[in-house]
Scaffold this active site. Structure first.
Site, mmCIF file in Angstrom:
data_model
loop_
_atom_site.group_PDB
_atom_site.id
_atom_site.type_symbol
_atom_site.label_atom_id
_atom_site.label_comp_id
_atom_site.label_asym_id
_atom_site.label_seq_id
_atom_site.Cartn_x
_atom_site.Cartn_y
_atom_site.Cartn_z
ATOM 1 N N ILE A 165 2.542 2.768 2.431
ATOM 2 C CA ILE A 165 3.832 2.608 3.121
ATOM 3 C C ILE A 165 4.646 1.494 2.468
ATOM 4 O O ILE A 165 5.861 1.626 2.268
ATOM 5 C CB ILE A 165 3.620 2.329 4.628
ATOM 6 C CG1 ILE A 165 2.829 3.477 5.275
ATOM 7 C CG2 ILE A 165 4.962 2.132 5.325
ATOM 8 C CD1 ILE A 165 2.372 3.208 6.694
ATOM 9 N N ASP A 223 8.175 -3.948 15.761
ATOM 10 C CA ASP A 223 7.881 -2.603 16.278
ATOM 11 C C ASP A 223 6.515 -2.561 16.965
ATOM 12 O O ASP A 223 6.197 -1.574 17.621
ATOM 13 C CB ASP A 223 7.902 -1.600 15.110
ATOM 14 C CG ASP A 223 7.734 -0.158 15.567
ATOM 15 O OD1 ASP A 223 8.480 0.260 16.481
ATOM 16 O OD2 ASP A 223 6.862 0.559 15.030
ATOM 17 N N ARG A 237 0.831 -4.356 12.684
ATOM 18 C CA ARG A 237 0.168 -4.413 13.982
ATOM 19 C C ARG A 237 0.576 -5.725 14.638
ATOM 20 O O ARG A 237 0.761 -6.737 13.947
ATOM 21 C CB ARG A 237 -1.356 -4.376 13.836
ATOM 22 C CG ARG A 237 -1.931 -3.010 13.531
ATOM 23 C CD ARG A 237 -1.836 -2.061 14.741
ATOM 24 N NE ARG A 237 -2.396 -0.756 14.471
ATOM 25 C CZ ARG A 237 -1.690 0.311 14.064
ATOM 26 N NH1 ARG A 237 -0.388 0.207 13.874
ATOM 27 N NH2 ARG A 237 -2.269 1.472 13.874
ATOM 28 N N HIS A 283 6.874 0.571 19.249
ATOM 29 C CA HIS A 283 5.918 1.199 18.305
ATOM 30 C C HIS A 283 6.328 2.647 17.985
ATOM 31 O O HIS A 283 5.617 3.593 18.332
ATOM 32 C CB HIS A 283 4.491 1.166 18.878
ATOM 33 C CG HIS A 283 3.438 1.342 17.827
ATOM 34 N ND1 HIS A 283 2.178 0.799 17.938
ATOM 35 C CD2 HIS A 283 3.444 2.013 16.646
ATOM 36 C CE1 HIS A 283 1.462 1.133 16.870
ATOM 37 N NE2 HIS A 283 2.212 1.870 16.078
ATOM 38 N N GLY A 292 0.846 -1.194 0.000
ATOM 39 C CA GLY A 292 0.000 0.000 0.000
ATOM 40 C C GLY A 292 0.880 1.241 0.000
ATOM 41 O O GLY A 292 1.990 1.229 -0.528
ATOM 42 N N GLU A 328 -0.052 -3.491 23.526
ATOM 43 C CA GLU A 328 0.946 -2.480 23.909
ATOM 44 C C GLU A 328 0.465 -1.668 25.097
ATOM 45 O O GLU A 328 -0.723 -1.414 25.211
ATOM 46 C CB GLU A 328 1.208 -1.559 22.700
ATOM 47 C CG GLU A 328 1.804 -2.325 21.540
ATOM 48 C CD GLU A 328 1.825 -1.522 20.239
ATOM 49 O OE1 GLU A 328 1.426 -0.356 20.242
ATOM 50 O OE2 GLU A 328 2.230 -2.078 19.221
HETATM 51 P P1 NAP Z 1 -2.733 1.120 2.910
HETATM 52 O O1 NAP Z 1 -2.215 2.126 1.953
HETATM 53 O O2 NAP Z 1 -4.207 0.981 3.079
HETATM 54 O O3 NAP Z 1 -2.105 -0.289 2.516
HETATM 55 C C1 NAP Z 1 -2.474 -1.463 3.132
HETATM 56 C C2 NAP Z 1 -2.173 -2.621 2.185
HETATM 57 O O4 NAP Z 1 -2.456 -3.845 2.878
HETATM 58 C C3 NAP Z 1 -3.030 -2.587 0.931
HETATM 59 O O5 NAP Z 1 -2.212 -2.538 -0.199
HETATM 60 C C4 NAP Z 1 -3.884 -3.847 1.023
HETATM 61 O O6 NAP Z 1 -4.036 -4.438 -0.258
HETATM 62 C C5 NAP Z 1 -3.096 -4.730 1.987
HETATM 63 N N1 NAP Z 1 -3.973 -5.615 2.747
HETATM 64 C C6 NAP Z 1 -5.062 -5.277 3.475
HETATM 65 N N2 NAP Z 1 -5.629 -6.345 4.009
HETATM 66 C C7 NAP Z 1 -4.893 -7.401 3.625
HETATM 67 C C8 NAP Z 1 -4.992 -8.802 3.851
HETATM 68 N N3 NAP Z 1 -5.986 -9.330 4.572
HETATM 69 N N4 NAP Z 1 -4.046 -9.605 3.308
HETATM 70 C C9 NAP Z 1 -3.050 -9.086 2.560
HETATM 71 N N5 NAP Z 1 -2.911 -7.771 2.306
HETATM 72 C C10 NAP Z 1 -3.831 -6.945 2.835
HETATM 73 O O7 NAP Z 1 -2.190 1.379 4.371
HETATM 74 P P2 NAP Z 1 -0.828 2.098 4.810
HETATM 75 O O8 NAP Z 1 -1.055 3.543 4.933
HETATM 76 O O9 NAP Z 1 0.289 1.597 3.977
HETATM 77 O O10 NAP Z 1 -0.696 1.511 6.319
HETATM 78 C C11 NAP Z 1 -0.684 0.118 6.539
HETATM 79 C C12 NAP Z 1 -0.743 -0.203 8.015
HETATM 80 O O11 NAP Z 1 0.516 0.007 8.613
HETATM 81 C C13 NAP Z 1 -1.686 0.636 8.882
HETATM 82 O O12 NAP Z 1 -3.024 0.212 8.785
HETATM 83 C C14 NAP Z 1 -1.122 0.441 10.274
HETATM 84 O O13 NAP Z 1 -1.719 -0.647 10.914
HETATM 85 C C15 NAP Z 1 0.360 0.143 10.027
HETATM 86 N N6 NAP Z 1 1.217 1.251 10.503
HETATM 87 C C16 NAP Z 1 2.096 1.035 11.509
HETATM 88 C C17 NAP Z 1 2.907 2.062 11.948
HETATM 89 C C18 NAP Z 1 3.892 1.873 13.057
HETATM 90 O O14 NAP Z 1 4.153 2.816 13.782
HETATM 91 N N7 NAP Z 1 4.495 0.705 13.198
HETATM 92 C C19 NAP Z 1 2.809 3.323 11.380
HETATM 93 C C20 NAP Z 1 1.913 3.515 10.348
HETATM 94 C C21 NAP Z 1 1.107 2.461 9.905
HETATM 95 P P3 NAP Z 1 -5.329 -5.334 -0.593
HETATM 96 O O15 NAP Z 1 -6.504 -4.546 -0.144
HETATM 97 O O16 NAP Z 1 -5.249 -5.528 -2.073
HETATM 98 O O17 NAP Z 1 -5.176 -6.623 0.141
HETATM 99 C C1 8YV Z 2 0.704 5.702 15.404
HETATM 100 C C2 8YV Z 2 0.621 4.013 13.741
HETATM 101 O O1 8YV Z 2 0.116 6.845 14.999
HETATM 102 O O2 8YV Z 2 -0.236 5.445 12.092
HETATM 103 C C3 8YV Z 2 -0.331 4.348 12.661
HETATM 104 O O3 8YV Z 2 -1.183 3.504 12.368
HETATM 105 O O4 8YV Z 2 0.686 2.923 14.194
HETATM 106 C C4 8YV Z 2 1.494 5.062 14.281
HETATM 107 O O5 8YV Z 2 1.917 5.969 13.356
HETATM 108 C C5 8YV Z 2 1.514 5.961 16.578
HETATM 109 O O6 8YV Z 2 1.900 4.748 17.069
HETATM 110 C C6 8YV Z 2 0.752 6.691 17.632
HETATM 111 O O7 8YV Z 2 0.057 5.779 18.385
#
Ligand code: NAP
Ligand code: 8YV
Length: 314
Positions: free
Chosen positions: A155, A256, A232, A280, A153, A261
């Site tokens: 990221i 991470d 997650r 995180h 997606g 958490e």
């Molecule tokens: P995004 O643009 O919506 O991308 C998510 C991708 O996941 C999509 O390309 C989607 O493709 C795929 N996906 C969804 N459900 C799936 C499944 N069941 N099996 C396989 N692939 C699947 O989201 P993003 O902005 O990149 O963010 C992604 C996630 O990263 C967030 O929702 C959040 O949980 C996590 N995150 C973590 C941090 C951190 O601090 N560690 C920070 C920011 C985000 P399809 O729909 O084609 O499957």
């Molecule tokens: C959180 C994240 O915002 O954007 C997300 O989905 O996991 C992080 O960027 C951050 O951990 C604050 O809780």
């Protein structure tokens, strides 16, 4: 002059950004209250907005009967009950895009640190092992290695760009093939796990992805492979991961995120090598957190001005 909306802050975020809300709203900080029930009863009814990070159950919305908007600090909103919000006519906004680079930087940091065993190597020196036992063990390449990205997606694409710069061979899995990318698409996660040496998870949390990276997937990454989870905590079966790390069925992991958490599963804490744990923090730089906060600020302003929200989810 327009009346300032009242905002119930359930969980606080980056303070310099959160404080800016006071210019355009009256904020009530639930997390600071000693008696949360009394605080909610007193302030809930006058609030039209909840500010939170990832979490907003229906029961919290219930305590804010005039709720119009939920500000979610984060792109992931797996803890926000979207169907309940929609049923109640409540709008939900999140903070996408501005954190893509930061989270991708962190994923690469974990790939580099995990493959080159930087954390273990640091401990090796500190515990006197270099002098006692000689050079540190040999490790595996970053360049020329096969990386599988689970979730290409917003990221995921930034992670892929960085992996390409590191001369890695890139594949991805998600439910739908992207028509416009050159990376190898795997219809099946297990097939990708078998072929790649590094698997990076960057998909949303929630029920639909719970335990997707199960024991079979972890075993398929294999004894010389690395799992990086910046998605997650719920996406990975962490107990299975701990077992596989203990008996060498997977080479290493860098995590991470965790299911509950700030608690980290004891089974992971017990593992001393080949496992990197970070709290995180993938989006946690000053600049990115400010940008995320200002998206919420702009959406709050839009509520007052009755103009369109910039990052509406429902
Ligand atoms: P995004 O643009 O919506 O991308 C998510 C991708 O996941 C999509 O390309 C989607 O493709 C795929 N996906 C969804 N459900 C799936 C499944 N069941 N099996 C396989 N692939 C699947 O989201 P993003 O902005 O990149 O963010 C992604 C996630 O990263 C967030 O929702 C959040 O949980 C996590 N995150 C973590 C941090 C951190 O601090 N560690 C920070 C920011 C985000 P399809 O729909 O084609 O499957
Ligand atoms: C959180 C994240 O915002 O954007 C997300 O989905 O996991 C992080 O960027 C951050 O951990 C604050 O809780």
């Amino acid at each position: 002059m327009q009346k300032k909306p009242h905002v119930l802050i359930y969980a606080p975020w980056y303070k310099p950004a959160m404080d800016r809300l006071d210019e355009i709203a009256i904020t009530h900080h639930l997390y600071k209250a000693r008696n949360k029930k009394e605080f909610l009863a007193e302030h809930g009814p006058k609030c039209s907005v909840i500010g939170t990070m990832h979490y907003c159950p229906d029961s919290l919305m219930e305590a804010v009967p005039n709720l119009e908007l939920i500000l979610n600090f984060g792109v992931g909103y797996d803890g926000v009950d979207i169907p309940a919000a929609t049923r109640r006519g409540v709008k939900v906004v999140n903070t996408p895009e501005v954190l893509n680079d930061c989270v991708a930087d962190m994923a690469l940091s974990l790939i580099l640190a995990g493959r080159r065993k930087l954390v273990d190597a640091d401990r090796y020196i500190r515990f006197g092992n270099w002098e006692k036992n000689g050079n540190f063990e040999y490790v595996h390449n970053v360049h020329s290695s096969k990386v599988g990205i689970l979730g290409l997606g917003r990221i995921g694409l930034e992670i892929a760009t960085r992996c390409a710069a590191f001369k890695m061979d890139i594949g991805y899995h998600q439910r739908t093939k992207k028509p416009d990318v050159k990376f190898k698409y795997y219809e099946n996660l297990l097939d990708m796990a078998k072929e790649c040496e590094i698997l990076v998870a960057i998909i949303p949390g929630g029920e639909s992805t719970k335990g997707l990276i199960n024991e079979s997937i972890i075993e398929a990454i294999g004894p010389t492979g690395l799992l990086v989870n910046v998605a997650r905590g719920t996406v990975v079966d962490n107990e299975a991961l701990a077992r596989c790390l203990k008996d060498g069925r997977i080479g290493g992991a860098a995590l991470d995120v965790f299911p509950e958490e700030p608690k980290v599963p004891k089974s992971l804490l017990e593992i001393e090598t080949n496992l990197i744990l970070t709290p995180h923090m993938a989006s946690a730089t000053h600049l990115t957190r400010m940008k995320m906060g200002m998206i919420l600020y702009d959406n709050l302003k839009a509520l007052t001005n009755r103009t369109p929200f910039t990052t509406l989810i429902n």
